[in-house]
Scaffold this motif. Structure first.
Motif, PDB file in Angstrom:
ATOM      1  N   ARG A  76      22.025  15.583  -1.707  1.00 43.49           N
ATOM      2  CA  ARG A  76      23.385  15.982  -1.282  1.00 43.49           C
ATOM      3  C   ARG A  76      24.033  14.834  -0.512  1.00 43.49           C
ATOM      4  NH1 ARG A  76      22.898  20.736   2.441  1.00 43.49           N
ATOM      5  NH2 ARG A  76      21.758  21.501   0.645  1.00 43.49           N
ATOM      6  N   ALA A  77      23.246  14.148   0.319  1.00 40.35           N
ATOM      7  CA  ALA A  77      23.787  13.021   1.095  1.00 40.35           C
ATOM      8  C   ALA A  77      24.287  11.924   0.158  1.00 40.35           C
ATOM      9  CB  ALA A  77      22.711  12.476   2.030  1.00 40.35           C
ATOM     10  N   GLU A  78      23.468  11.585  -0.817  1.00 34.77           N
ATOM     11  CA  GLU A  78      23.857  10.510  -1.727  1.00 34.77           C
ATOM     12  C   GLU A  78      25.065  10.914  -2.581  1.00 34.77           C
ATOM     13  OE1 GLU A  78      20.571   8.538  -3.506  1.00 34.77           O
ATOM     14  OE2 GLU A  78      21.866   7.176  -4.626  1.00 34.77           O
ATOM     15  N   THR A  79      25.079  12.167  -3.041  1.00 39.95           N
ATOM     16  CA  THR A  79      26.223  12.657  -3.817  1.00 39.95           C
ATOM     17  C   THR A  79      27.502  12.568  -2.986  1.00 39.95           C
ATOM     18  OG1 THR A  79      24.802  14.180  -5.011  1.00 39.95           O
ATOM     19  CG2 THR A  79      27.152  14.671  -5.060  1.00 39.95           C
ATOM     20  N   TYR A  80      27.419  12.909  -1.714  1.00 32.93           N
ATOM     21  CA  TYR A  80      28.604  12.845  -0.843  1.00 32.93           C
ATOM     22  C   TYR A  80      29.110  11.410  -0.710  1.00 32.93           C
ATOM     23  CZ  TYR A  80      28.295  17.731   0.716  1.00 32.93           C
ATOM     24  OH  TYR A  80      28.308  19.099   0.777  1.00 32.93           O
ATOM     25  N   ALA A  81      28.184  10.473  -0.493  1.00 28.08           N
ATOM     26  CA  ALA A  81      28.609   9.076  -0.358  1.00 28.08           C
ATOM     27  C   ALA A  81      29.293   8.625  -1.653  1.00 28.08           C
ATOM     28  CB  ALA A  81      27.407   8.200  -0.036  1.00 28.08           C
ATOM     29  N   THR A 133      20.417   7.345   5.180  1.00 29.93           N
ATOM     30  CA  THR A 133      21.694   7.092   5.852  1.00 29.93           C
ATOM     31  C   THR A 133      22.614   6.333   4.905  1.00 29.93           C
ATOM     32  OG1 THR A 133      20.522   6.856   7.949  1.00 29.93           O
ATOM     33  CG2 THR A 133      22.783   5.997   7.866  1.00 29.93           C
ATOM     34  N   CYS A 134      23.825   6.840   4.692  1.00 27.55           N
ATOM     35  CA  CYS A 134      24.838   6.104   3.934  1.00 27.55           C
ATOM     36  C   CYS A 134      26.061   5.952   4.826  1.00 27.55           C
ATOM     37  CB  CYS A 134      25.247   6.852   2.669  1.00 27.55           C
ATOM     38  SG  CYS A 134      23.903   7.143   1.518  1.00 27.55           S
ATOM     39  N   THR A 135      26.597   4.736   4.889  1.00 26.50           N
ATOM     40  CA  THR A 135      27.772   4.476   5.733  1.00 26.50           C
ATOM     41  C   THR A 135      28.839   3.779   4.908  1.00 26.50           C
ATOM     42  OG1 THR A 135      26.398   4.345   7.710  1.00 26.50           O
ATOM     43  CG2 THR A 135      28.575   3.302   7.840  1.00 26.50           C
ATOM     44  N   GLY A 136      30.080   4.271   5.047  1.00 24.62           N
ATOM     45  CA  GLY A 136      31.216   3.674   4.344  1.00 24.62           C
ATOM     46  C   GLY A 136      32.484   4.101   5.052  1.00 24.62           C
ATOM     47  N   THR A 137      33.560   4.250   4.296  1.00 23.51           N
ATOM     48  CA  THR A 137      34.789   4.784   4.885  1.00 23.51           C
ATOM     49  C   THR A 137      35.271   5.953   4.038  1.00 23.51           C
ATOM     50  OG1 THR A 137      36.172   3.230   3.640  1.00 23.51           O
ATOM     51  CG2 THR A 137      35.542   2.556   5.883  1.00 23.51           C
ATOM     52  N   PHE A 138      35.956   6.898   4.711  1.00 21.32           N
ATOM     53  CA  PHE A 138      36.611   8.018   4.022  1.00 21.32           C
ATOM     54  C   PHE A 138      38.072   7.981   4.462  1.00 21.32           C
ATOM     55  CE2 PHE A 138      37.961  12.557   4.125  1.00 21.32           C
ATOM     56  CZ  PHE A 138      37.847  12.835   2.769  1.00 21.32           C
ATOM     57  N   HIS A 198      26.449  23.589  -6.729  1.00 23.96           N
ATOM     58  CA  HIS A 198      26.930  22.205  -6.773  1.00 23.96           C
ATOM     59  C   HIS A 198      28.431  22.125  -6.527  1.00 23.96           C
ATOM     60  CE1 HIS A 198      23.071  21.196  -9.151  1.00 23.96           C
ATOM     61  NE2 HIS A 198      22.930  20.928  -7.871  1.00 23.96           N
ATOM     62  N   GLN A 199      29.175  23.080  -7.087  1.00 22.31           N
ATOM     63  CA  GLN A 199      30.626  23.106  -6.863  1.00 22.31           C
ATOM     64  C   GLN A 199      30.932  23.298  -5.375  1.00 22.31           C
ATOM     65  OE1 GLN A 199      32.740  26.014  -9.314  1.00 22.31           O
ATOM     66  NE2 GLN A 199      34.294  26.192  -7.702  1.00 22.31           N
ATOM     67  N   ARG A 200      30.255  24.269  -4.757  1.00 25.05           N
ATOM     68  CA  ARG A 200      30.490  24.540  -3.322  1.00 25.05           C
ATOM     69  C   ARG A 200      30.075  23.373  -2.446  1.00 25.05           C
ATOM     70  NH1 ARG A 200      33.432  28.057  -4.686  1.00 25.05           N
ATOM     71  NH2 ARG A 200      33.171  30.289  -4.293  1.00 25.05           N
ATOM     72  N   GLU A 201      28.978  22.674  -2.831  1.00 24.85           N
ATOM     73  CA  GLU A 201      28.539  21.521  -2.040  1.00 24.85           C
ATOM     74  C   GLU A 201      29.641  20.471  -1.994  1.00 24.85           C
ATOM     75  OE1 GLU A 201      24.735  20.847  -4.101  1.00 24.85           O
ATOM     76  OE2 GLU A 201      23.785  20.939  -2.126  1.00 24.85           O
ATOM     77  N   LEU A 202      30.320  20.250  -3.123  1.00 25.44           N
ATOM     78  CA  LEU A 202      31.405  19.268  -3.138  1.00 25.44           C
ATOM     79  C   LEU A 202      32.595  19.775  -2.331  1.00 25.44           C
ATOM     80  CD1 LEU A 202      31.211  18.014  -6.841  1.00 25.44           C
ATOM     81  CD2 LEU A 202      30.610  16.743  -4.763  1.00 25.44           C
ATOM     82  N   GLU A 203      32.927  21.068  -2.471  1.00 23.52           N
ATOM     83  CA  GLU A 203      34.075  21.624  -1.744  1.00 23.52           C
ATOM     84  C   GLU A 203      33.853  21.571  -0.229  1.00 23.52           C
ATOM     85  OE1 GLU A 203      35.544  24.711  -5.248  1.00 23.52           O
ATOM     86  OE2 GLU A 203      33.845  25.266  -3.981  1.00 23.52           O
ATOM     87  N   LEU A 204      32.667  22.006   0.205  1.00 25.56           N
ATOM     88  CA  LEU A 204      32.396  22.026   1.649  1.00 25.56           C
ATOM     89  C   LEU A 204      32.216  20.600   2.187  1.00 25.56           C
ATOM     90  CD1 LEU A 204      32.013  23.684   4.201  1.00 25.56           C
ATOM     91  CD2 LEU A 204      29.624  24.074   3.555  1.00 25.56           C
ATOM     92  N   GLY A 205      31.669  19.726   1.361  1.00 26.06           N
ATOM     93  CA  GLY A 205      31.531  18.321   1.756  1.00 26.06           C
ATOM     94  C   GLY A 205      32.879  17.687   2.015  1.00 26.06           C
ATOM     95  N   ARG A 206      33.821  17.886   1.095  1.00 26.21           N
ATOM     96  CA  ARG A 206      35.162  17.319   1.282  1.00 26.21           C
ATOM     97  C   ARG A 206      35.790  17.858   2.569  1.00 26.21           C
ATOM     98  NH1 ARG A 206      38.578  14.503  -1.429  1.00 26.21           N
ATOM     99  NH2 ARG A 206      37.452  14.598  -3.403  1.00 26.21           N
ATOM    100  N   ALA A 207      35.669  19.155   2.790  1.00 23.27           N
ATOM    101  CA  ALA A 207      36.226  19.767   4.011  1.00 23.27           C
ATOM    102  C   ALA A 207      35.606  19.136   5.259  1.00 23.27           C
ATOM    103  CB  ALA A 207      35.976  21.276   3.999  1.00 23.27           C
ATOM    104  N   ALA A 208      34.295  18.879   5.209  1.00 24.05           N
ATOM    105  CA  ALA A 208      33.598  18.312   6.375  1.00 24.05           C
ATOM    106  C   ALA A 208      34.069  16.891   6.667  1.00 24.05           C
ATOM    107  CB  ALA A 208      32.088  18.344   6.141  1.00 24.05           C
TER     108      ALA A 208
END
Ligand code: R1P
Ligand code: URA
Length: 284
Positions: A41-46, A66-71, A265-275
């Protein structure tokens, strides 16, 4: 890659300033952080949310990613912590140690959970305004003991602004009917202290959820394994950390339903974006 020599038995670090378990050093982690239990989930979010695919990525041999970038131009990190409160302790302390005393950090946990609530559906999202912890009491399982087998703590609060922002962001995506705000119960184990029945062991947990927990805290909406410790660490951080958390309901404990993978998987992306939106918008 050969492991590096640690110095300082009290708070081990390498000469270069890498922490013992998470393995990162100053500059490799942003002060706005989304934490998740599942490393994929961490890698998918990055990959899905960072502005560039050319982001910093570090796997530690102790199970942290750990993944670090910009959003949207703001420096952010996502950390895959693995499961359970000890992993949250490593994550929060070792990340905090990379910043100066006067720097502030915000953490949002995006997790998955079970619900003991009959009207919440698998796939719904629960934003936690507070959490208790359920801990198994090993002494109760020794012959002759009269102690209670499980202990439930007092609630610890989430940060209000971060929680409200997270609620606002996920409600904008999913609509009000799919989002609940309320109390979480972190359990020290997935099976015994979440009231799962395993006939191979004497767990004495048949009435733990509907009996002990719900009598003690009638408004518990979610059951998972990390959020209490995140909120607790924020509270004892001398004002340097704010924290919030939300989960996707995987397990509907009153009906036995478990969420299908596609919707998960759909919810993980939706909640990830919100976070990520919440973590960059709330001032520190
Ligand atoms: C148990 O399956 C794990 O799932 C939940 C629990 O808190 C525990 O870590 O959260 P994550 O999906 O973030 O790991
Ligand atoms: N994570 C938990 O800790 N419990 C559940 O029931 C589902 C996910």
């Amino acid at each position: 890659k050969k492991s590096e020599q640690m110095k300082n038995a009290n708070f081990p670090m390498t000469d270069e300033g890498r922490t013992y378990h998470v393995g990162t050093k100053r500059g490799e982690v942003a002060n706005r952080i989304v934490i998740v239990g599942d490393l994929t989930r961490a890698e998918t979010y990055a990959k899905s949310f960072f502005d560039s695919q050319d982001f910093f990525k570090h796997y530690s041999t102790r199970g942290f990613l750990t993944c670090t970038g910009t959003f949207k131009g703001v420096p952010v990190s996502v950390v895959g912590t693995g499961m359970g409160t000890p992993m949250i302790d490593f994550s929060i302390r070792e990340i905090r140690a990379l910043f100066n005393e006067d720097e502030k950090l915000s953490f949002i946990r995006v997790g998955t959970c079970g619900t003991p609530h009959p009207h919440i559906l698998a796939g719904d999202v629960i934003v936690n305004d507070a959490s208790v912890i359920i801990q198994r009491n090993p002494d109760a399982f020794r012959a002759g003991s009269t102690e209670e087998p499980y202990r439930i703590s007092q609630p610890v609060q989430a940060n209000k602004s971060l929680t409200l922002k997270l609620q606002e962001k996920i409600t904008a995506i999913l609509g009000q009917d799919r989002v609940r705000v309320g109390l979480n119960a972190t359990a020290d184990y997935f099976y015994s202290s979440q009231g799962r029945i395993d006939t191979n062991f004497t767990d004495r947990n048949k009435t733990l959820i509907e009996g002990t927990l719900i009598k003690n805290q009638p408004n518990v909406l979610s059951l998972e394994m990390e959020t209490f410790h995140l909120f607790d660490m924020a509270e004892i951080s001398k004002g340097s950390i704010i924290a919030a958390g939300a989960e996707i309901v995987l397990a509907q404990r009153t009906t036995g339903e478990f969420l299908n993978l596609e919707l998960k998987h759909q919810r993980e992306l939706e909640l990830g974006r919100a976070a990520f939106e919440a973590v960059i918008e709330v001032p520190l």
